[in-house]
Design an enzyme around this catalytic site. Sequence first.
Site, PDB file in Angstrom:
ATOM      1  N   LYS A   1       0.847  -1.197   0.000  1.00  0.00           N
ATOM      2  CA  LYS A   1       0.000   0.000   0.000  1.00  0.00           C
ATOM      3  C   LYS A   1       0.874   1.236   0.000  1.00  0.00           C
ATOM      4  CE  LYS A   1      -4.009   2.091   0.447  1.00  0.00           C
ATOM      5  NZ  LYS A   1      -3.669   2.905  -0.756  1.00  0.00           N
TER       6      LYS A   1
ATOM      7  N   LYS B   1       4.487   2.584   8.599  1.00  0.00           N
ATOM      8  CA  LYS B   1       3.316   3.418   8.879  1.00  0.00           C
ATOM      9  C   LYS B   1       2.069   2.548   9.060  1.00  0.00           C
ATOM     10  CE  LYS B   1       3.129   7.003   6.269  1.00  0.00           C
ATOM     11  NZ  LYS B   1       2.891   7.958   5.167  1.00  0.00           N
TER      12      LYS B   1
ATOM     13  N   THR C   1      -5.368  13.066   6.252  1.00  0.00           N
ATOM     14  CA  THR C   1      -3.980  13.137   6.731  1.00  0.00           C
ATOM     15  C   THR C   1      -3.839  14.299   7.712  1.00  0.00           C
ATOM     16  OG1 THR C   1      -3.331  12.317   4.559  1.00  0.00           O
ATOM     17  CG2 THR C   1      -1.567  13.087   5.991  1.00  0.00           C
TER      18      THR C   1
ATOM     19  N   ASN D   1      -2.204  19.510  -0.188  1.00  0.00           N
ATOM     20  CA  ASN D   1      -3.327  18.856   0.498  1.00  0.00           C
ATOM     21  C   ASN D   1      -3.065  18.692   2.001  1.00  0.00           C
ATOM     22  OD1 ASN D   1      -4.426  16.123   1.664  1.00  0.00           O
ATOM     23  ND2 ASN D   1      -5.922  16.764   0.151  1.00  0.00           N
TER      24      ASN D   1
ATOM     25  N   LYS E   1       5.511   2.291  -2.692  1.00  0.00           N
ATOM     26  CA  LYS E   1       5.403   3.684  -3.151  1.00  0.00           C
ATOM     27  C   LYS E   1       5.745   3.729  -4.625  1.00  0.00           C
ATOM     28  CE  LYS E   1       4.765   7.735  -1.140  1.00  0.00           C
ATOM     29  NZ  LYS E   1       4.115   7.749   0.185  1.00  0.00           N
TER      30      LYS E   1
ATOM     31  N   SER F   1      -7.650   5.640   3.702  1.00  0.00           N
ATOM     32  CA  SER F   1      -7.521   4.829   2.484  1.00  0.00           C
ATOM     33  C   SER F   1      -7.973   3.395   2.775  1.00  0.00           C
ATOM     34  CB  SER F   1      -6.063   4.787   2.004  1.00  0.00           C
ATOM     35  OG  SER F   1      -5.770   5.883   1.171  1.00  0.00           O
TER      36      SER F   1
HETATM   37  N1  GLU Z   1       0.670   9.076   0.196  1.00  0.00           N
HETATM   38  C1  GLU Z   1       0.117   8.946   1.519  1.00  0.00           C
HETATM   39  C2  GLU Z   1       1.182   8.551   2.511  1.00  0.00           C
HETATM   40  O1  GLU Z   1       2.334   8.788   2.301  1.00  0.00           O
HETATM   41  C3  GLU Z   1      -1.102   8.035   1.561  1.00  0.00           C
HETATM   42  C4  GLU Z   1      -0.879   6.630   1.140  1.00  0.00           C
HETATM   43  C5  GLU Z   1      -2.153   5.817   0.962  1.00  0.00           C
HETATM   44  O2  GLU Z   1      -3.223   6.326   1.246  1.00  0.00           O
HETATM   45  O3  GLU Z   1      -2.004   4.683   0.532  1.00  0.00           O
HETATM   46  O4  GLU Z   1       0.875   8.080   3.577  1.00  0.00           O
END
Ligand code: GLU
Length: 419
Positions: free
Chosen positions: A61, A85, A181, A212, A97, A342
């Site tokens: 993810k 995370k 977030t 954002n 990522k 998410s």
């Molecule tokens: N890009 C965001 C992060 O760094 C969200 C990642 C997601 O929702 O999968 O946490």
Amino acid sequence: MNPWEQALKQLEQVKAYVEIPETIYRRLAEPQNLIKGELEVGGKKYPAWRSQHNDARGPYKGGIRFHPKVSEDEVKALSMWMTFKCATVDIPYGGAKGGVAVEPRQLSKAELEALSRAYARLVTPVIGEKRDIPAPDVNTDGQIMAWMLDEYEKAVGYKAPGTFTGKPIALGGSLGREEATGQGGVQILKALLTQFKVPVATTTVAVQGFGNVGYWFARLAEAAGFKVVAVFDSKGGIVSEDLTGLEIEAVMTHKQKVGKVVGYKGAKDLASEELWSLPVTVVVPAALEGVIDKEVAEKLQAKYVVEMANGPVTPAADTVLKERGIVSVPDVLANAGGVTVSYFEWVQNLQGQAWDLEVVQAQLKRHMEEAFSGVWREWERLEGGQVNPATLKVGMRVPTYTIAVKRVVEAMMLRGNSR
Ligand code: GLU
């Protein structure tokens, strides 16, 4: 230090607190898969990556970033941070990522769509709702997720909305995802200040980054009663005269008109580097990694840092902050609200349901508060009693990583990954 070296260093530092079998450690120190390609749009070629770091706890993810500074090492680091995370907030995902080295502001809308669709084609063979679930990150949004989902569904021949999160509501996105977030970050800051008995009303906040994450953090912090006195974007910043607090909505209206926060009336313009020496209680890096290095850490006036960006504090800066009694809330906890919602979006998609906003918000609050109190208890354990910023044995990253890495290692051991 590049971001990948930074991520590896942070992992190495946990070794003193968590028993990690050597084979498992070696696996964690590399992504499981790294997909590379070149996307051709408008006669130009853009390098693109997807790093799948670890899937022991669930499908990979993590977001996709469009930025000229994206590199293989950055994408790898960001994917490792996603693994920890998701483990920190205990949601059933691994970490990944994606990124494209591009300045999206130089593309037309048609080119941006073509680039997004080309990226989706590159990763189609390796993603899926039970395999790897991308989402927005720096410079990507719901529209970009919509193009990617459309391209993916055309390729596989069936609907699978749970393959991407951060989608527009009309395509199966979740209420509350856009602000999640920032919202999670404000909740964590409130929980932290409660522990240290610091009142919200007199707490001043400076935010770096007005995308954002930075915008929603600032706006929701203001709504929660904090004094958000300064905001910065990539072109400079503004500070409210005599630190009374800015009206964030009005700052956004100004930015939408002129493309930057600088020039907002009723505030003083500042150069980017002036941010770090502002006399505020809290600084919130909400843009890119590596901005708080050793030198910045030495001159920081704030008492608290909330890492809303991924990787904004370097390991050398971490040490300085700890020695100076400045508490830095690690990224994998502070900004985990986004991936948490998410996860709710994905659950709704898999079940064909749509939750009310109140349900999303209550669940987010519960997840963030539980994650925070778990970290706090671990921190007290490591300190041997009360957490006192003046005499810290470890910074807040240590208890957070201890919990997260233990969870990932346990899942890997159960799968027999230590062989
Ligand atoms: N890009 C965001 C992060 O760094 C969200 C990642 C997601 O929702 O999968 O946490």
